[in-house]
Scaffold this motif. Structure first.
Motif, PDB file in Angstrom:
ATOM      1  N   ILE A 170       0.848  -1.205   0.000  1.00  0.00           N
ATOM      2  CA  ILE A 170       0.000   0.000   0.000  1.00  0.00           C
ATOM      3  C   ILE A 170       0.879   1.249   0.000  1.00  0.00           C
ATOM      4  CG2 ILE A 170      -1.626   1.342   1.383  1.00  0.00           C
ATOM      5  CD1 ILE A 170      -2.839  -1.347   2.274  1.00  0.00           C
ATOM      6  N   LEU A 171       1.911   1.276   0.868  1.00  0.00           N
ATOM      7  CA  LEU A 171       2.808   2.420   0.923  1.00  0.00           C
ATOM      8  C   LEU A 171       3.574   2.584  -0.379  1.00  0.00           C
ATOM      9  CD1 LEU A 171       4.197   1.935   4.539  1.00  0.00           C
ATOM     10  CD2 LEU A 171       2.537   3.642   3.773  1.00  0.00           C
ATOM     11  N   ARG A 172       4.006   1.479  -0.926  1.00  0.00           N
ATOM     12  CA  ARG A 172       4.735   1.525  -2.199  1.00  0.00           C
ATOM     13  C   ARG A 172       3.829   2.029  -3.316  1.00  0.00           C
ATOM     14  NH1 ARG A 172       5.601  -2.289  -6.370  1.00  0.00           N
ATOM     15  NH2 ARG A 172       7.591  -1.985  -7.456  1.00  0.00           N
ATOM     16  N   GLY A 173       2.545   1.612  -3.323  1.00  0.00           N
ATOM     17  CA  GLY A 173       1.599   2.075  -4.335  1.00  0.00           C
ATOM     18  C   GLY A 173       1.390   3.569  -4.270  1.00  0.00           C
ATOM     19  N   GLY A 174       1.331   4.132  -3.073  1.00  0.00           N
ATOM     20  CA  GLY A 174       1.185   5.579  -2.947  1.00  0.00           C
ATOM     21  C   GLY A 174       2.386   6.302  -3.510  1.00  0.00           C
ATOM     22  N   ARG A 175       3.572   5.774  -3.313  1.00  0.00           N
ATOM     23  CA  ARG A 175       4.785   6.403  -3.826  1.00  0.00           C
ATOM     24  C   ARG A 175       4.812   6.373  -5.355  1.00  0.00           C
ATOM     25  NH1 ARG A 175       7.753   3.975  -0.767  1.00  0.00           N
ATOM     26  NH2 ARG A 175       8.562   2.256  -2.026  1.00  0.00           N
ATOM     27  N   GLY A 203       3.094   9.320 -10.952  1.00  0.00           N
ATOM     28  CA  GLY A 203       2.265   9.354 -12.147  1.00  0.00           C
ATOM     29  C   GLY A 203       1.867   8.010 -12.684  1.00  0.00           C
ATOM     30  N   ASP A 204       1.956   6.899 -11.878  1.00  0.00           N
ATOM     31  CA  ASP A 204       1.644   5.554 -12.349  1.00  0.00           C
ATOM     32  C   ASP A 204       0.276   5.064 -11.880  1.00  0.00           C
ATOM     33  OD1 ASP A 204       4.089   5.387 -13.582  1.00  0.00           O
ATOM     34  OD2 ASP A 204       5.081   4.606 -11.783  1.00  0.00           O
ATOM     35  N   GLY A 205      -0.579   5.943 -11.345  1.00  0.00           N
ATOM     36  CA  GLY A 205      -1.856   5.512 -10.794  1.00  0.00           C
ATOM     37  C   GLY A 205      -2.942   5.404 -11.852  1.00  0.00           C
ATOM     38  N   SER A 206      -3.908   4.483 -11.619  1.00  0.00           N
ATOM     39  CA  SER A 206      -5.080   4.374 -12.488  1.00  0.00           C
ATOM     40  C   SER A 206      -6.067   5.481 -12.138  1.00  0.00           C
ATOM     41  CB  SER A 206      -5.732   3.009 -12.287  1.00  0.00           C
ATOM     42  OG  SER A 206      -6.234   2.914 -10.965  1.00  0.00           O
ATOM     43  N   VAL A 207      -7.161   5.582 -12.924  1.00  0.00           N
ATOM     44  CA  VAL A 207      -8.176   6.591 -12.651  1.00  0.00           C
ATOM     45  C   VAL A 207      -8.783   6.376 -11.274  1.00  0.00           C
ATOM     46  CG1 VAL A 207     -10.429   7.481 -13.375  1.00  0.00           C
ATOM     47  CG2 VAL A 207      -8.674   6.963 -15.087  1.00  0.00           C
ATOM     48  N   THR A 208      -9.064   5.110 -10.943  1.00  0.00           N
ATOM     49  CA  THR A 208      -9.651   4.825  -9.631  1.00  0.00           C
ATOM     50  C   THR A 208      -8.703   5.220  -8.508  1.00  0.00           C
ATOM     51  OG1 THR A 208     -10.947   2.991 -10.536  1.00  0.00           O
ATOM     52  CG2 THR A 208     -10.590   3.005  -8.161  1.00  0.00           C
ATOM     53  N   SER A 209      -7.411   4.917  -8.673  1.00  0.00           N
ATOM     54  CA  SER A 209      -6.456   5.289  -7.615  1.00  0.00           C
ATOM     55  C   SER A 209      -6.342   6.799  -7.510  1.00  0.00           C
ATOM     56  CB  SER A 209      -5.092   4.655  -7.880  1.00  0.00           C
ATOM     57  OG  SER A 209      -4.501   5.197  -9.044  1.00  0.00           O
ATOM     58  N   ARG A 210      -6.512   7.502  -8.622  1.00  0.00           N
ATOM     59  CA  ARG A 210      -6.496   8.968  -8.571  1.00  0.00           C
ATOM     60  C   ARG A 210      -7.699   9.479  -7.776  1.00  0.00           C
ATOM     61  NH1 ARG A 210      -5.099  10.264 -14.936  1.00  0.00           N
ATOM     62  NH2 ARG A 210      -3.322   8.850 -15.073  1.00  0.00           N
ATOM     63  N   ARG A 260      -9.267   7.925  -5.481  1.00  0.00           N
ATOM     64  CA  ARG A 260      -9.037   7.633  -4.067  1.00  0.00           C
ATOM     65  C   ARG A 260      -8.066   8.630  -3.445  1.00  0.00           C
ATOM     66  NH1 ARG A 260      -8.437   1.155  -5.153  1.00  0.00           N
ATOM     67  NH2 ARG A 260     -10.656   0.634  -5.080  1.00  0.00           N
ATOM     68  N   PHE A 261      -7.042   8.975  -4.201  1.00  0.00           N
ATOM     69  CA  PHE A 261      -6.064   9.938  -3.704  1.00  0.00           C
ATOM     70  C   PHE A 261      -6.724  11.303  -3.478  1.00  0.00           C
ATOM     71  CE2 PHE A 261      -2.631  13.004  -4.011  1.00  0.00           C
ATOM     72  CZ  PHE A 261      -1.633  12.403  -3.266  1.00  0.00           C
ATOM     73  N   ILE A 262      -7.581  11.692  -4.417  1.00  0.00           N
ATOM     74  CA  ILE A 262      -8.300  12.959  -4.287  1.00  0.00           C
ATOM     75  C   ILE A 262      -9.194  12.941  -3.056  1.00  0.00           C
ATOM     76  CG2 ILE A 262     -10.063  14.423  -5.362  1.00  0.00           C
ATOM     77  CD1 ILE A 262      -8.927  13.480  -8.079  1.00  0.00           C
ATOM     78  N   SER A 263      -9.918  11.823  -2.864  1.00  0.00           N
ATOM     79  CA  SER A 263     -10.824  11.719  -1.721  1.00  0.00           C
ATOM     80  C   SER A 263     -10.065  11.843  -0.404  1.00  0.00           C
ATOM     81  CB  SER A 263     -11.580  10.394  -1.779  1.00  0.00           C
ATOM     82  OG  SER A 263     -12.451  10.253  -0.684  1.00  0.00           O
ATOM     83  N   ARG A 291      -8.448  21.677  -7.640  1.00  0.00           N
ATOM     84  CA  ARG A 291      -7.018  21.669  -7.978  1.00  0.00           C
ATOM     85  C   ARG A 291      -6.509  20.250  -8.223  1.00  0.00           C
ATOM     86  NH1 ARG A 291      -3.226  24.682  -3.837  1.00  0.00           N
ATOM     87  NH2 ARG A 291      -4.328  26.456  -4.786  1.00  0.00           N
ATOM     88  N   LEU A 292      -6.920  19.325  -7.373  1.00  0.00           N
ATOM     89  CA  LEU A 292      -6.466  17.934  -7.550  1.00  0.00           C
ATOM     90  C   LEU A 292      -6.949  17.348  -8.871  1.00  0.00           C
ATOM     91  CD1 LEU A 292      -7.008  16.595  -3.920  1.00  0.00           C
ATOM     92  CD2 LEU A 292      -4.815  16.764  -5.101  1.00  0.00           C
ATOM     93  N   CYS A 293      -8.216  17.623  -9.232  1.00  0.00           N
ATOM     94  CA  CYS A 293      -8.744  17.099 -10.497  1.00  0.00           C
ATOM     95  C   CYS A 293      -7.999  17.698 -11.691  1.00  0.00           C
ATOM     96  CB  CYS A 293     -10.235  17.411 -10.612  1.00  0.00           C
ATOM     97  SG  CYS A 293     -11.269  16.411  -9.518  1.00  0.00           S
ATOM     98  N   ARG A 294      -7.656  18.994 -11.597  1.00  0.00           N
ATOM     99  CA  ARG A 294      -6.954  19.614 -12.720  1.00  0.00           C
ATOM    100  C   ARG A 294      -5.547  19.036 -12.867  1.00  0.00           C
ATOM    101  NH1 ARG A 294      -6.713  24.319 -10.865  1.00  0.00           N
ATOM    102  NH2 ARG A 294      -4.487  24.422 -10.359  1.00  0.00           N
TER     103      ARG A 294
END
Length: 401
Positions: free
Chosen positions: A89-94, A99-106, A108-111, A121-124
């Motif tokens: 999980i920690l490695r995935g966040g890094r 810039g390697d995240g999928s749309v869903t992970s993005r 989640r990161f925004i949330s 700003r996060l969406c842009r």
């Protein structure tokens, strides 16, 4: 003269050893073996009395039982798996921040970080639409419900797989779940097993152990590759296989009821003489109450099955002999398939037994599982014992009618 016991001395010895080594209650082991718990208790008590008289009593409660050790190992493995998941999980966040995240992970990161940076700003920056993000947020309760249901099913699948000795694939896991009242299809079970790394054991090729004897008296093939029967004790078949123990071998001879796929008789020894197959046949006859007149026993053309001693044993029990052709495994396919299953599920390709006692105990435990609990695809995913009871019920109903 009293009625002869249907249990051989070999069966009694292995049953007591199974109780002693497993640490489980006697009534649980007896139920797995399909026998009276009082009978098994008497066997265990008798052996303990004999051991005490010889001055070889074993101090009880010293150290952890095998069950405790297995539970401790399982807990440690679970903790290690949890630590590994946290690391991932920690490695995935890094990686995501790179810039390697999928749309869903993005999303989640925004949330998670919108309170700090703001949604707009996060969406842009992450090149996703705000409307898409808010639709994802609105669907979160349904996703959580589906995920929770899948987690429950994954736990059920893992439990079924573990109870099978980690041998079941998706068809048998599905059948077991349905029998427990869980409505699920095989494709979903297969997907969850793949996702969670739950894998059944696969079949491997095996060596032949019986040596053909072309000079043996002619015995007809009464089956002609038709391995079917409508009731127990119409047709049996058997064969011999080997089990490596250290730098030598043990040999297992079997007698299988073709109608129910039940292993009704077997014998394990360090030799492959005719006595091995005769002992297995005698054990099967005893298990069936002593009267098996006119049952057909089918084998390959190994020397043991062509011997005068085996022919005499068949005459004594009024068993009709049947033999396949030389060098044709298909003529004894059911017995071959049984050994393939045994070797796959005991994982003999990688297992290294160091003593005959260990090998006997593991084989005996697996045979009990196979007869009374393992779901057989040819029996509608029922165990041989359950299927046999079904056939007996049908026979009684037909007789009453």
């Amino acid at each position: 003269m009293g009625r002869p016991s249907k249990y051989t001395q070999e069966f009694r010895r292995d049953a007591v050893e199974l109780v002693r080594s497993s640490g489980r209650p006697i009534n649980e082991v007896a139920r797995e073996l399909g026998m009276s718990h009082e009978t098994l208790r008497n066997w265990v008590r008798k052996q303990e009395q004999q051991a005490s008289g010889a001055g070889s009593a074993v101090q009880a409660g010293a150290g952890l039982s095998m069950a405790d050790k297995d539970a401790e190992i399982a807990q440690l493995r679970a903790e290690v798996a949890e630590l590994r998941q946290e690391k991932e999980i920690l490695r995935g966040g890094r990686l995501f921040r790179q810039g390697d995240g999928s749309v869903t992970s993005r999303f989640r990161f925004i949330s998670t970080h919108r309170g700090v940076h703001g949604v707009k700003r996060l969406c842009r920056v992450l090149a996703v639409s705000r409307s898409g993000f808010y639709r994802w947020v609105a669907g979160e309760p349904d996703r959580q419900a589906r995920a929770a249901a899948e987690d429950v099913l994954a736990a059920q699948i893992t439990a079924v797989h573990a109870a099978s000795g980690r041998t079941y694939g998706s068809p048998r896991v599905t059948a077991e779940l349905r029998d427990q009242g869980v409505q699920v299809n095989r494709k979903r079970v297969e997907r969850i097993m793949r996702r969670h790394g739950v894998v059944g054991r696969h079949q491997r090729r095996r060596k032949r152990t019986t040596i053909p004897d072309p000079t043996a008296p002619a015995v007809p093939d009464l089956l002609g590759r038709d391995f079917t029967a409508t009731a127990p004790d119409q047709r049996w078949c058997g064969d011999i296989t080997y089990l490596r123990v250290g730098d030598r071998f043990l040999y297992l001879a079997t007698v299988i009821d073709i109608a129910t796929r039940r292993l009704v008789g077997w014998s394990i020894n360090s030799h492959m003489r005719a006595e091995l197959v005769i002992d297995a046949l005698d054990a099967a006859v005893a298990a069936r109450g002593g009267d098996v007149a006119k049952v057909v026993f089918h084998s390959d053309r190994g020397a043991q099955y062509g011997s005068a001693g085996f022919a005499e044993a068949c005459r004594r029990h009024r068993i009709r002999r049947s033999r396949g052709r030389i060098g044709s495994s298909y003529d004894n396919a059911l017995a071959e398939a049984f050994f393939a299953t045994l070797k796959r599920e005991l994982d003999v390709e990688h297992r290294r037994w160091t003593s005959e006692a260990d090998a006997r105990r593991d084989v005996f435990r697996w045979i009990a599982f196979y007869n009374h609990r393992r779901r057989h695809s040819a029996l509608g995913y029922r165990s041989p014992a359950d299927y046999e009871r079904t056939l007996e019920t049908v026979t009684l109903q037909q007789s009453a009618a």
